[in-house]
Write an enzyme that holds these catalytic residues in place. Structure first.
Site, PDB file in Angstrom:
ATOM      1  N   SER A 187     -35.688 -17.569  31.544  1.00 34.68           N
ATOM      2  CA  SER A 187     -34.065 -15.819  31.255  1.00 34.68           C
ATOM      3  C   SER A 187     -33.561 -16.644  29.929  1.00 34.68           C
ATOM      4  O   SER A 187     -32.806 -17.905  29.678  1.00 34.68           O
ATOM      5  CB  SER A 187     -33.644 -16.052  32.832  1.00 34.68           C
ATOM      6  OG  SER A 187     -32.094 -15.356  32.848  1.00 34.68           O
ATOM      7  N   TYR A 197     -30.167 -21.535  38.974  1.00 34.92           N
ATOM      8  CA  TYR A 197     -30.605 -20.278  37.849  1.00 34.92           C
ATOM      9  C   TYR A 197     -31.298 -21.106  36.139  1.00 34.92           C
ATOM     10  O   TYR A 197     -32.139 -21.210  36.040  1.00 34.92           O
ATOM     11  CB  TYR A 197     -30.370 -19.139  37.854  1.00 34.92           C
ATOM     12  CG  TYR A 197     -31.121 -18.726  37.248  1.00 34.92           C
ATOM     13  CD1 TYR A 197     -32.301 -17.565  38.289  1.00 34.92           C
ATOM     14  CD2 TYR A 197     -31.373 -17.821  36.154  1.00 34.92           C
ATOM     15  CE1 TYR A 197     -33.017 -16.510  37.491  1.00 34.92           C
ATOM     16  CE2 TYR A 197     -31.488 -16.325  35.912  1.00 34.92           C
ATOM     17  CZ  TYR A 197     -32.747 -15.946  36.170  1.00 34.92           C
ATOM     18  OH  TYR A 197     -33.534 -15.276  35.951  1.00 34.92           O
ATOM     19  N   LYS A 225     -34.572 -21.979  34.598  1.00 29.88           N
ATOM     20  CA  LYS A 225     -35.246 -21.767  33.433  1.00 29.88           C
ATOM     21  C   LYS A 225     -35.097 -22.208  32.232  1.00 29.88           C
ATOM     22  O   LYS A 225     -35.967 -22.178  31.548  1.00 29.88           O
ATOM     23  CB  LYS A 225     -34.315 -19.550  33.286  1.00 29.88           C
ATOM     24  CG  LYS A 225     -34.376 -19.123  34.279  1.00 29.88           C
ATOM     25  CD  LYS A 225     -35.686 -18.787  34.751  1.00 29.88           C
ATOM     26  CE  LYS A 225     -36.309 -17.773  35.451  1.00 29.88           C
ATOM     27  NZ  LYS A 225     -37.330 -17.735  35.387  1.00 29.88           N
TER      28      LYS A 225
HETATM   29  N1  NAD Z   1     -34.933  -8.527  35.355  1.00 28.93           N
HETATM   30  C1  NAD Z   1     -34.197  -9.243  34.165  1.00 28.93           C
HETATM   31  O1  NAD Z   1     -33.532  -8.211  33.848  1.00 28.93           O
HETATM   32  C2  NAD Z   1     -34.599 -10.356  34.124  1.00 28.93           C
HETATM   33  C3  NAD Z   1     -33.784 -11.215  32.580  1.00 28.93           C
HETATM   34  C4  NAD Z   1     -33.680 -12.790  33.237  1.00 28.93           C
HETATM   35  C5  NAD Z   1     -34.841 -12.928  33.454  1.00 28.93           C
HETATM   36  N2  NAD Z   1     -35.985 -12.719  34.638  1.00 28.93           N
HETATM   37  C6  NAD Z   1     -36.795 -13.296  34.949  1.00 28.93           C
HETATM   38  O2  NAD Z   1     -38.113 -11.920  35.628  1.00 28.93           O
HETATM   39  C7  NAD Z   1     -38.628 -12.427  36.826  1.00 28.93           C
HETATM   40  C8  NAD Z   1     -39.218 -11.366  37.592  1.00 28.93           C
HETATM   41  O3  NAD Z   1     -37.414 -11.536  38.102  1.00 28.93           O
HETATM   42  P1  NAD Z   1     -37.736  -9.689  38.635  1.00 28.93           P
HETATM   43  O4  NAD Z   1     -35.959  -9.278  38.378  1.00 28.93           O
HETATM   44  O5  NAD Z   1     -38.744  -8.953  38.848  1.00 28.93           O
HETATM   45  O6  NAD Z   1     -37.281 -10.081  40.173  1.00 28.93           O
HETATM   46  P2  NAD Z   1     -37.704  -9.828  41.267  1.00 28.93           P
HETATM   47  O7  NAD Z   1     -36.536  -9.686  42.489  1.00 28.93           O
HETATM   48  O8  NAD Z   1     -37.861  -8.010  41.586  1.00 28.93           O
HETATM   49  O9  NAD Z   1     -38.980  -9.858  41.971  1.00 28.93           O
HETATM   50  C9  NAD Z   1     -39.749 -11.410  42.182  1.00 28.93           C
HETATM   51  C10 NAD Z   1     -40.515 -11.371  43.253  1.00 28.93           C
HETATM   52  O10 NAD Z   1     -40.911 -12.815  43.406  1.00 28.93           O
HETATM   53  C11 NAD Z   1     -40.628 -12.849  44.333  1.00 28.93           C
HETATM   54  N3  NAD Z   1     -41.064 -14.827  44.752  1.00 28.93           N
HETATM   55  C12 NAD Z   1     -39.918 -15.407  45.147  1.00 28.93           C
HETATM   56  N4  NAD Z   1     -40.058 -16.271  45.236  1.00 28.93           N
HETATM   57  C13 NAD Z   1     -41.743 -16.592  45.543  1.00 28.93           C
HETATM   58  C14 NAD Z   1     -42.317 -17.203  46.504  1.00 28.93           C
HETATM   59  N5  NAD Z   1     -41.743 -18.549  46.294  1.00 28.93           N
HETATM   60  N6  NAD Z   1     -43.836 -17.518  46.387  1.00 28.93           N
HETATM   61  C15 NAD Z   1     -43.963 -16.105  46.291  1.00 28.93           C
HETATM   62  N7  NAD Z   1     -43.174 -14.948  44.942  1.00 28.93           N
HETATM   63  C16 NAD Z   1     -42.188 -15.183  45.163  1.00 28.93           C
HETATM   64  C17 NAD Z   1     -40.358 -12.129  45.561  1.00 28.93           C
HETATM   65  O11 NAD Z   1     -41.219 -11.827  46.265  1.00 28.93           O
HETATM   66  C18 NAD Z   1     -40.908 -10.445  44.029  1.00 28.93           C
HETATM   67  O12 NAD Z   1     -41.670  -9.880  44.719  1.00 28.93           O
HETATM   68  C19 NAD Z   1     -38.306 -13.864  37.476  1.00 28.93           C
HETATM   69  O13 NAD Z   1     -38.762 -15.068  36.925  1.00 28.93           O
HETATM   70  C20 NAD Z   1     -36.332 -13.918  36.550  1.00 28.93           C
HETATM   71  O14 NAD Z   1     -35.471 -14.410  36.612  1.00 28.93           O
HETATM   72  C21 NAD Z   1     -35.733 -10.994  34.979  1.00 28.93           C
END
Ligand code: NAD
Length: 313
Positions: free
Chosen positions: A159, A172, A176
């Site tokens: 991230s 967090y 990351k």
């Molecule tokens: N959405 C963004 O703009 C954004 C920005 C920066 C980083 N990220 C990164 O992208 C990735 C996905 O983010 P997102 O926004 O889709 O999140 P989200 O919360 O929509 O999805 C994350 C998924 O991970 C699963 N999960 C969490 N912990 C778990 C575990 N211990 N075992 C198994 N499954 C587990 C959850 O059930 C969920 O379905 C993450 O690594 C997040 O940090 C997202």
């Protein structure tokens, strides 16, 4: 986005996508599957904070995908569970070629109000989890490369918060940022096997984007704009890194925001001074900060302020 590459170039490949049943992970799962890969959807169905697991979330995605999919619903941030997920890929799909470490949770709080249990949970899921998966997967990726199977691919979803920092995200951002160190070392350790390992900082509309509490006007604009960006663009970059065309790309830090793809710098010295062997170190450093380092110091802008421009979609 018009996608011209619907060839099944990942036919015969097997992938694990952690957190693969929602948001960015779901888009990645779908794209890899569409390109011919078999996918273990490793998602425990937890809340954003990592609570209330629900196996039905991944089971539903797996059922929708059909034959080349399997749900793995245990908490992946555990050494035995990570081994079991890798075994599932191998027994069900005959091998493992692609690992996407995407699962993550959020438990924010200012450092001066922080709760150690929240730090532990976030580091365990967001940093130890990817380590456990890679510790379980890499011996197989190595053996398969020796046996002549096309070399593997590892993608760690990091991230921009880990690169810039953001208010209240000590755990967090630390996890990351740690993932970048893990990415570099795994890229080095696996280079001889031809296995690549890269990190992607994504920007996309997911349930997490919806919960952003803007700390200022620039962050509010970031949120409004981020909500327009489908996670499919992240999936396109992941799929590219899994393709034969990306065989030589490893140890890199990329970003993707709609159709924009960023190659990030990685911290390297940008200026230097030498402290005197004799005399005043304080005077010497003061001079260096005033003269050599001035204008090159990194400001305290958060990632949300820096990336608040209109997305290209
Ligand atoms: N959405 C963004 O703009 C954004 C920005 C920066 C980083 N990220 C990164 O992208 C990735 C996905 O983010 P997102 O926004 O889709 O999140 P989200 O919360 O929509 O999805 C994350 C998924 O991970 C699963 N999960 C969490 N912990 C778990 C575990 N211990 N075992 C198994 N499954 C587990 C959850 O059930 C969920 O379905 C993450 O690594 C997040 O940090 C997202």
């Amino acid at each position: 986005m018009a996608n011209n590459n619907n060839e099944k170039i990942l036919d015969g490949r097997a992938a694990i996508v952690t957190g693969g049943a929602r948001g960015i992970g779901l888009a990645v799962t779908r794209r890899l599957h569409e390109m011919g890969a078999a996918v273990v959807v490793a998602d425990s169905g937890v809340s954003i904070a990592g609570e209330n697991p629900d196996a039905a979330v991944a089971e539903k995605v797996s059922a929708e995908l059909g034959a080349r999919a399997a749900a793995f619903t245990d908490d992946i941030a555990d050494a035995a569970a990570a081994r079991a997920a890798v075994e599932l890929a191998i027994t069900k799909f005959g091998g493992l070629d692609i690992v996407v470490n995407n699962a993550a949770i959020l438990r924010d709080g200012f450092i001066f109000k922080s709760v150690p249990a929240n730090w532990d949970a976030v580091i365990r899921t967001n940093l130890s989890g990817p380590f456990y998966v890679l510790a379980a997967a890499t011996p197989h990726l190595r053996e398969q490369a020796k046996a002549g199977r096309a070399s593997g691919r590892i993608i760690n979803i990091t991230s921009s918060a880990g690169l810039y920092g953001n208010f209240g995200q000590s755990a967090y951002a630390s996890a990351k940022a740690g993932l970048l160190g893990l990415t570099r070392v795994v890229a080095m350790d696996m280079a001889r096997s031809g296995v690549t390992c890269n990190a992607i900082a994504p920007f996309a509309a997911t349930r997490v984007t919806e919960t952003i509490q803007p700390a200022n006007e620039a962050q509010a604009r970031y949120k409004e704009r981020a909500l327009k960006i489908a996670p499919t663009f992240v999936a396109e970059l992941v799929a590219y890194l899994c393709s034969p065309a990306a065989q030589r790309i490893s140890g890199q830090l990329l970003g993707v925001r709609g159709r924009e793809v960023f190659l990030f710098s990685q911290p390297r010295p940008i200026e230097k001074t030498v402290m005197p062997a004799e005399g005043s170190v304080e005077a010497s450093l003061t001079q260096a900060f005033k003269e050599r380092f001035a204008g090159k110091l990194i400001d305290l802008a958060t990632d949300l302020e820096v990336f608040n421009t209109e997305p290209v979609i």
